[in-house]
Design a protein around this motif. Sequence first.
Motif: not given
Length: 164
Positions: A12-19, A37-47, A146-153
């Motif tokens: 919530t404290h991070l700027k939300a960018y579009s992927a 697999g759970s990490l992947y599901d979280g990252a993929y879905q967040l993207l 999910e955190e890794a995906a947010i970081t990637a974006i």
Amino acid sequence: MATHLKSLSDFTHLKAYSAEAFTFGIVVAQWNAAVTGSLYDGAYQLLLDKGAKQDNIKTIQVPGSFELTSGADILLQDASIDAVICLGCVIQGETRHFDFICNAVANGITNVSLKYSKPVIFGVLTTDNQQQAEDRAGGIHGNKGEEAAITAIQMAKISSDLIK
């Protein structure tokens, strides 16, 4: 509040960018597959939730966390990829193997990122036990994928803004 009582995946404290404008690579280790697999599901879905197109998410699986570096290198040979997310899980055992693997993966991911001048995200759990891994792969501490995906974006956006 103590970390054992809350989810650490709070964006919530991070700027939300579009992927939407970016292409992502995801390298996921097959070792500790229930966790990765759970990490992947979280990252993929967040993207996807942030606007990435399915066709712009390229996934490869590698045998273990040690091979994440090679997987990222392979993906980044595709110049269209803006950022790579590396997902793995190394659980402490009775030998020093844990230390060697964690150190090699962290350094390798950094080196691949510098080699290609593109973000390569460290989404590798380094835990003392299975429960800690599960707690961070969709459990009480959120999902580090999910955190890794947010970081990637965020890093893809920074890179696209500054490197033309």
